[in-house]
Design an enzyme around this catalytic site. Structure first.
Site, short mmCIF file in Angstrom:
data_model
loop_
_atom_site.label_atom_id
_atom_site.label_comp_id
_atom_site.label_asym_id
_atom_site.label_seq_id
_atom_site.Cartn_x
_atom_site.Cartn_y
_atom_site.Cartn_z
N LYS A 113 25.88 -59.25 -12.70
CA LYS A 113 25.24 -58.18 -13.48
C LYS A 113 24.25 -57.41 -12.61
O LYS A 113 23.21 -57.92 -12.24
CB LYS A 113 24.48 -58.75 -14.69
CG LYS A 113 23.99 -57.63 -15.61
CD LYS A 113 22.93 -58.06 -16.57
CE LYS A 113 21.52 -57.84 -16.10
NZ LYS A 113 21.13 -56.44 -15.82
N SER A 173 11.74 -60.79 -11.22
CA SER A 173 10.34 -61.19 -11.39
C SER A 173 10.22 -62.68 -11.70
O SER A 173 11.15 -63.30 -12.21
CB SER A 173 9.73 -60.39 -12.54
OG SER A 173 10.37 -60.75 -13.75
N GLU A 175 15.20 -66.08 -6.57
CA GLU A 175 14.52 -65.34 -5.50
C GLU A 175 13.58 -64.38 -6.22
O GLU A 175 14.03 -63.38 -6.78
CB GLU A 175 15.59 -64.62 -4.65
CG GLU A 175 15.12 -64.31 -3.26
CD GLU A 175 14.39 -63.01 -3.22
OE1 GLU A 175 13.15 -63.03 -3.40
OE2 GLU A 175 15.03 -61.98 -3.02
N CYS A 190 10.44 -57.75 -2.24
CA CYS A 190 9.75 -59.03 -2.50
C CYS A 190 9.06 -59.54 -1.24
O CYS A 190 8.07 -60.25 -1.32
CB CYS A 190 10.76 -60.04 -3.03
SG CYS A 190 12.26 -60.07 -2.06
N GLU A 203 1.79 -59.16 -7.63
CA GLU A 203 2.78 -58.33 -6.93
C GLU A 203 2.78 -56.92 -7.53
O GLU A 203 3.11 -56.74 -8.71
CB GLU A 203 4.18 -58.95 -7.06
CG GLU A 203 5.21 -58.21 -6.22
CD GLU A 203 6.59 -58.85 -6.27
OE1 GLU A 203 7.08 -59.12 -7.38
OE2 GLU A 203 7.18 -59.07 -5.19
#
Ligand code: NDP
Length: 489
Positions: A172, A226, A247, A281, A381
């Site tokens: 997806k 996230s 990840e 990231c 982040e």
């Protein structure tokens, strides 16, 4: 341009007939509408992948590898179209899509094409009379959820090892950026992959993503996104105890020591945070400077950041494009206020660019903020062109700052001292550490994190381990085993 679901080798509309608008982040205009997969489409895709699994996993590994190599060739042949789609959909500057995203995607498929027939097991030295060997077997149907920041590259990072190891896949893409992945689906068909081996189902995370993560026939879910959604994936996966690979976010510390080559570090630090508008990231989003060189470093760094050319992603001179969605742009901008409320000092940017030509796109100026290690902008982040500067006085403090977040993904060190470099690299809590460089990736080198950055590794042989199960097989060759239950006669 493909805008339908790719299920069992065919492009098909969603069962519900629902669609999702895909917008150009450079001007907010509609590019196309794509089919929106929901639970019943996910069921069909999983069914197709399940049916394709026996033949795919039993196919000679070299043949699987050959198909991956062919796909890599087709990606190179279609470099320009893929680069344009990626830039149109994500806002990546076209110079980066051409020289990085597409070549890296082809390289990743080529690496895993080469590995497919080299996935070896092992023989374990056990007691006399027994042969014990371990084989690595594919998991089965794998679900993969890819985010919007590097859709093309991450598609290859996920598909490459899964397919080489003999799994079939339902992938997806983010509904915000599905176009390059749908083009890959077209190339997969052209390369001759059997129907159902790869299925691509764009849709909303809450519906399509959730159904995939919960699906009882899916043996593993690999997710990039996230930390909060990653935690939801773990919960959703519990129904059938599927394997999970995550990840997630990062807050990379990029440390510049007093003895660093300052010009190289300035350039490297700018790339670490401003490449892809900071939507990475592994971005070096905390710039940790020795107090003796901090002012001189910042003078050069601010000058360089202010000179970065923002513009239309399709212009080959553009160095920074828009952020990928309006909602995300607004989130990034909100961090300027958050920084100020905690006493942070904005040294550059923090707002949308003044250029009238950029007003309809989702642009943010390169932003540099000085703050303290436990301020929100140094802990959370931001995922934008937003770097937080922190100062340190000695090595001990640098290490303390580097390791003071919940994340542990990318990190960097700039120093001429070989002892300090290696010792720091070992002590930093991060899955990757770059010395006198930043953001290097290679399909052979494991990529992933620790702590709230997730677990599991993409790329390299580590990824093959994450997409296979180890099976231990015991053979009694000539062992004399005394009976376990002695009886009288
Ligand atoms: P999400 O984690 O929500 O989204 C990432 C992917 O997960 C998308 O494909 C999304 O689909 C899908 N998803 C969302 N909810 C679910 C669910 N319940 N089940 C299964 N899949 C789901 O991140 P956001 O896009 O909201 O971005 C928020 C923040 O996440 C960013 O600011 C950044 O900090 C971080 N992030 C990190 C990335 C990385 O590379 N590690 C990549 C992207 C984001 P949909 O598009 O429909 O939401």
């Amino acid at each position: 341009m493909n805008n339908q679901l790719f299920i069992n080798g065919q492009f098909v509309p969603a069962k519900s007939g629902n669609t999702i608008d895909v917008l150009n982040p450079a001007n907010g205009e509609l590019i196309t509408k794509i089919a929106a997969a929901e639970a019943e489409d996910i069921d069909l895709a999983v069914e197709a992948a399940k049916n394709a699994f026996p033949a795919w996993s039993e196919m000679p590994a070299a043949e699987r590898g050959h198909l991956l190599l062919k796909l890599a060739d087709l990606i190179e042949e279609n470099l320009e179209e893929l680069a344009q789609l990626e830039s149109l959909d994500t806002g990546h500057p076209i110079r980066d899509s051409r020289r990085l995203d597409v070549p890296r995607t082809a390289a990743c498929f080529r690496y895993f094409g080469g590995i497919a027939d080299k996935i070896e097991g092992s023989v374990i030295p056990v007691e006399q009379g027994f042969l014990n060997y371990v084989v690595r077997e594919p998991i089965g149907v794998v679900g993969q959820i890819v985010p919007w920041n590097f859709p093309l590259m991450f598609t290859s990072w996920k598909l490459g090892p899964a397919l080489a190891a003999g799994n079939t896949v339902v992938l997806k893409p983010s509904e915000i950026t599905p176009l390059s992945t749908l083009k890959i689906a077209e190339l997969i068909k052209k390369a001759g992959f059997p129907d159902g081996v790869v299925n691509v189902v764009p849709g909303y995370g809450q519906t399509a993503g959730q159904s995939l993560a919960e699906h009882p026939e899916v043996g593993k879910i690999a997710f990039t996104g996230s930390t909060r959604t990653g935690q939801g994936i773990i919960n959703a996966s519990s129904s059938n105890l599927k394997r999970v690979q995550l990840e997630l976010g990062g807050k990379g510390a990029n440390i510049v020591f007093e003895d660093a080559n300052i010009d190289a570090a300035v350039n490297g630090a700018a790339w670490a945070i401003f490449h892809n508008q900071g939507q990475a990231c592994i971005a070096g989003s905390r710039l940790v400077l020795h107090e003796n060189i901090a002012d001189a470093f910042l003078e050069k760094f601010i000058k360089l950041a202010a000179s970065i050319r923002l513009g239309d992603p399709m212009d080959p001179n553009t160095e920074m494009g828009p952020l990928t969605s309006e909602a995300h742009r607004n989130k990034v901008l909100s961090y300027t206020q958050i920084a100020k409320e905690q006493g942070g000092k904005v040294l550059l940017g923090g707002e949308v660019p003044a250029d009238p030509a950029l007003q309809n796109g989702f642009y943010v100026m390169p932003t540099i903020v000085e703050a303290q290690p436990f301020d929100r902008v140094a802990q959370e982040e931001v995922f934008g062109p937003f770097v937080t500067v922190l100062r340190f006085k000695d090595d001990a403090e640098a290490l303390e700052i580097a390791n003071c977040t919940e994340y542990g993904l990318g990190s960097g060190l700039w120093t001429q001292n070989i002892h300090r470099a290696h010792s720091f690299a070992r002590k930093i809590k991060a899955g990757m550490c770059w010395i006198n460089s930043y953001k290097r990736v290679n399909p052979g080198s494991p990529f992933g994190g620790m702590g709230k950055s997730g677990y599991g590794r993409e790329m390299g042989f580590e990824a093959i381990h994450d997409y296979t199960e180890a099976k231990s097989i015991w053979v009694n060759v000539d062992a004399k085993i005394p009976p376990h239950f002695q009886r009288g006669e």
